[in-house]
Design an enzyme around this catalytic site. Structure first.
Site, PDB file in Angstrom:
ATOM      1  N   LYS A  85      11.447  -1.825   6.830  1.00  0.00           N
ATOM      2  CA  LYS A  85      10.230  -1.304   7.446  1.00  0.00           C
ATOM      3  C   LYS A  85       9.649  -2.348   8.397  1.00  0.00           C
ATOM      4  O   LYS A  85       9.064  -3.348   7.973  1.00  0.00           O
ATOM      5  CB  LYS A  85       9.168  -0.973   6.383  1.00  0.00           C
ATOM      6  N   GLU A 124       6.389 -14.844   2.969  1.00  0.00           N
ATOM      7  CA  GLU A 124       6.046 -15.841   3.994  1.00  0.00           C
ATOM      8  C   GLU A 124       4.735 -15.386   4.610  1.00  0.00           C
ATOM      9  O   GLU A 124       4.653 -14.279   5.149  1.00  0.00           O
ATOM     10  CB  GLU A 124       7.123 -15.923   5.079  1.00  0.00           C
ATOM     11  N   CYS A 128       3.242 -18.213  12.820  1.00  0.00           N
ATOM     12  CA  CYS A 128       2.686 -18.776  11.584  1.00  0.00           C
ATOM     13  C   CYS A 128       2.906 -20.281  11.546  1.00  0.00           C
ATOM     14  O   CYS A 128       2.271 -20.984  10.762  1.00  0.00           O
ATOM     15  CB  CYS A 128       3.248 -18.082  10.355  1.00  0.00           C
ATOM     16  N   GLU A 177      -6.687 -18.994   9.298  1.00  0.00           N
ATOM     17  CA  GLU A 177      -5.671 -18.763  10.324  1.00  0.00           C
ATOM     18  C   GLU A 177      -6.229 -17.823  11.387  1.00  0.00           C
ATOM     19  O   GLU A 177      -6.699 -16.728  11.079  1.00  0.00           O
ATOM     20  CB  GLU A 177      -4.418 -18.151   9.693  1.00  0.00           C
TER      21      GLU A 177
HETATM   22  P1  ADP Z   1       0.035  -8.641  10.359  1.00  0.00           P
HETATM   23  O1  ADP Z   1      -1.279  -9.277  10.556  1.00  0.00           O
HETATM   24  O2  ADP Z   1       1.220  -9.475  10.723  1.00  0.00           O
HETATM   25  O3  ADP Z   1       0.110  -7.247  10.878  1.00  0.00           O
HETATM   26  P2  ADP Z   1       0.200  -7.498   7.725  1.00  0.00           P
HETATM   27  O4  ADP Z   1       0.310  -8.247   6.459  1.00  0.00           O
HETATM   28  O5  ADP Z   1      -0.893  -6.539   7.904  1.00  0.00           O
HETATM   29  O6  ADP Z   1       0.176  -8.625   8.816  1.00  0.00           O
HETATM   30  O7  ADP Z   1       1.545  -6.726   8.051  1.00  0.00           O
HETATM   31  C1  ADP Z   1       2.824  -7.219   7.776  1.00  0.00           C
HETATM   32  C2  ADP Z   1       3.724  -6.083   7.339  1.00  0.00           C
HETATM   33  O8  ADP Z   1       3.243  -5.584   6.095  1.00  0.00           O
HETATM   34  C3  ADP Z   1       3.710  -4.883   8.297  1.00  0.00           C
HETATM   35  O9  ADP Z   1       5.003  -4.335   8.373  1.00  0.00           O
HETATM   36  C4  ADP Z   1       2.749  -3.921   7.617  1.00  0.00           C
HETATM   37  O10 ADP Z   1       2.980  -2.576   7.940  1.00  0.00           O
HETATM   38  C5  ADP Z   1       3.081  -4.171   6.164  1.00  0.00           C
HETATM   39  N1  ADP Z   1       2.013  -3.759   5.240  1.00  0.00           N
HETATM   40  C6  ADP Z   1       0.683  -3.690   5.474  1.00  0.00           C
HETATM   41  N2  ADP Z   1       0.020  -3.248   4.388  1.00  0.00           N
HETATM   42  C7  ADP Z   1       0.945  -3.043   3.422  1.00  0.00           C
HETATM   43  C8  ADP Z   1       0.910  -2.593   2.048  1.00  0.00           C
HETATM   44  N3  ADP Z   1      -0.242  -2.271   1.476  1.00  0.00           N
HETATM   45  N4  ADP Z   1       2.061  -2.495   1.395  1.00  0.00           N
HETATM   46  C9  ADP Z   1       3.225  -2.839   1.965  1.00  0.00           C
HETATM   47  N5  ADP Z   1       3.347  -3.252   3.222  1.00  0.00           N
HETATM   48  C10 ADP Z   1       2.231  -3.364   3.961  1.00  0.00           C
END
Ligand code: ADP
Length: 483
Positions: free
Chosen positions: A172, A250, A284, A385
């Site tokens: 995903k 990470e 990061c 950050e």
């Molecule tokens: P960023 O600020 O890099 O977008 P996120 O942590 O929001 O950081 O997103 C990183 C990944 O985690 C993306 O692919 C996002 O769709 C996914 N993601 C966000 N929320 C969830 C969740 N509740 N469960 C699983 N994956 C998630």
């Protein structure tokens, strides 16, 4: 309409929805429409990966090597096209985007080789007549959740080892950068993998991601993203009924670059400029805290301000652009609010920080790299950050204070020191509390064949990349054999 489907169980499958992929350098430019998988489709992908597991786990190392090598070669052959797509959807300046694509190819090639060298051990038992064999087996179905800031390299460094060690994959990507993810999936769809071995499910984290976290058929989750989401991943993985999922996280960084009095000034400035501002600070591993001893402080700041004038901000794909746009409006808002916060906290903005809604007629999320001075380590701009082109100078007395300020952070991903003293270089290499230490090199920018990862709140679980990736993507079996 230019639409892109998900890849589930060996077929291209339309989603329940479509989202638009927009170019942050020119918001009028629509790159394409990308399918969003439903929860049911995610389940179908997981079931397909589960069903494909026995066959792929039993595949020969040569089959795996050939598939990964083919993908690596195709990425190399299409480097210019993929680099352009990456710069267009993420906003990374083209030279950096091309570098990222090259790295993705190198990673596939590296793990093609690793598939042929899966290690094991054979040793004598303490018991008479017994033998001991230690082997590595696939973990199972691996769920891969990636962020938007490295649209092809991070997927590569998770997908390639997962497949090399005989696991099947449900991938995903981040919603903001489906283009590179889809291109990679399309190559994998032609690489000779049995149906279901690799599945692409584009869609929101809250639905597709959570479905992956909660399904007991997914044995391991590898995640890169924000700390908040990382914690949710961890909770979901240990909170499952029955077997917990293995997980690797990470997350953030607040990486220090220490500049000591004896540093070569031009080296220090180049390290700081690259580490803090390249890739629009959206790494990061970015150097967001520049910890500078007082003997060189004023010269360093003056040279930084001068050098920052040459950082051309503009369309990521235009020749001469060094700093592309911020990825989207939300991230831009976050960067601007931290810039306002820095001033409110008493820091002095000496360069940049202005947002341009339009550059050369293109509407985009442009932000001049910002440098604060007169900051101290307790300010929020030095603790949280920001994830944008914003850096702070923290003035310190001497190397001891520099080391203590560098380590005084909840994070521990990367840390650097600029010095011409071997003694100081060794001292900092030993005592910086970070997963990666750079001496006279930017805190960001790493090799594809050695471990990547951090300490403290930055990371959790085994390292990624290099041979160390085997620790996450395989499970060890110890066999006692009495003939
Ligand atoms: P960023 O600020 O890099 O977008 P996120 O942590 O929001 O950081 O997103 C990183 C990944 O985690 C993306 O692919 C996002 O769709 C996914 N993601 C966000 N929320 C969830 C969740 N509740 N469960 C699983 N994956 C998630």
């Amino acid at each position: 309409m230019n639409t892109h489907a998900n890849f589930i169980a060996g077929d291209w499958v339309a989603g329940q929805d479509l989202i638009q992929n927009i170019n942050p350098s020119d918001t009028r430019d629509l790159i394409g429409h990308y399918a969003q998988a439903s929860r049911t489709q995610t389940e179908t992908a997981i079931a397909a990966a589960d069903a494909a597991l026995p066959k792929w786990a039993a595949s020969t190392p040569q089959q795996r090597a050939d598939a990964l090598d083919a993908v690596g070669s195709e990425i190399l052959a299409r480097k210019a096209e993929l680099g352009d797509l990456l710069a267009r959807e993420e906003g990374k300046a083209l030279p950096d985007a091309l570098g990222e694509v090259l790295r993705a190819a190198q990673i596939f090639k590296f793990f093609a080789g690793e598939a042929l060298r899966i290690p094991g051990e054979s040793m004598a038992s303490t018991r008479p007549g017994m033998g001991v064999a230690v082997t590595r087996e696939p973990v199972g179905v691996v769920g891969i959740i990636t962020p938007w800031n490295f649209p092809i390299a991070i997927p590569a460094w998770k997908i390639a080892p997962a497949l090399a060690y005989g696991n099947t994959v449900v991938f995903k990507p981040a919603e903001l950068v489906p283009g590179c993810a889809w291109a990679l999936a399309e190559m994998l769809s032609r690489a000779g993998l049995p149906a279901g071995t690799f599945n692409l499910v584009m869609g929101p984290g809250r639905e597709v991601g959570e479905e992956m976290l909660n399904d007991p058929r997914v044995s391991a989750i590898t995640f890169t993203g924000s700390e908040g989401t990382g914690r949710k991943v961890a909770h979901a993985c240990v909170g499952r009924a029955g077997a917990m999922a293995r997980f690797q996280l990470e997350m953030g960084g607040k990486n220090p670059l220490v500049v000591l009095n004896d540093a070569d000034l031009s080296v220090a400035v180049e390290c700081a400029i690259n580490g803090a501002f390249y890739a629009t600070g959206q790494r990061c591993t970015a150097s967001s805290r520049l910890v500078v001893t007082e003997g060189i402080h004023d010269r360093f700041v003056a040279a930084m301000v001068q050098r920052m004038k040459s950082l051309k901000v503009g369309d990521a794909r235009q020749a001469g652009t060094v700093i592309g746009p911020v990825v989207n409006a939300t991230q831009l808002q976050q960067d601007l609010s931290y810039i306002a916060l820095g001033s409110a906290e008493g820091a002095k903005l000496v360069a940049g920080g202005q947002h341009h809604g339009l550059i050369e007629g293109r509407p985009g999320f442009y932000l001049e790299p910002a440098l604060f001075i007169d900051t101290h380590n307790a300010m929020r701009i030095n603790r949280e950050e920001i994830f944008g082109p914003v850096a702070s100078v923290i003035r310190v007395r001497d190397h001891e204070e520099a080391l203590s300020v560098a380590n005084d952070t909840p994070y521990g991903l990367s840390a650097g020191v600029c010095t011409t003293s071997l003694k100081m270089a060794s001292h900092f290499q030993r005592h910086l509390q970070a997963g990666m230490v750079m001496v006279n090199a930017p805190t960001a920018g790493v090799d594809p064949h050695v471990p990547f990862g951090g300490r403290k709140a930055s990371s959790h679980g085994p390292r990624e990349q290099g041979r160390y990736a085997a620790d996450f993507y395989t499970t060890v079996k110890t066999a006692y054999i009495h003939p």
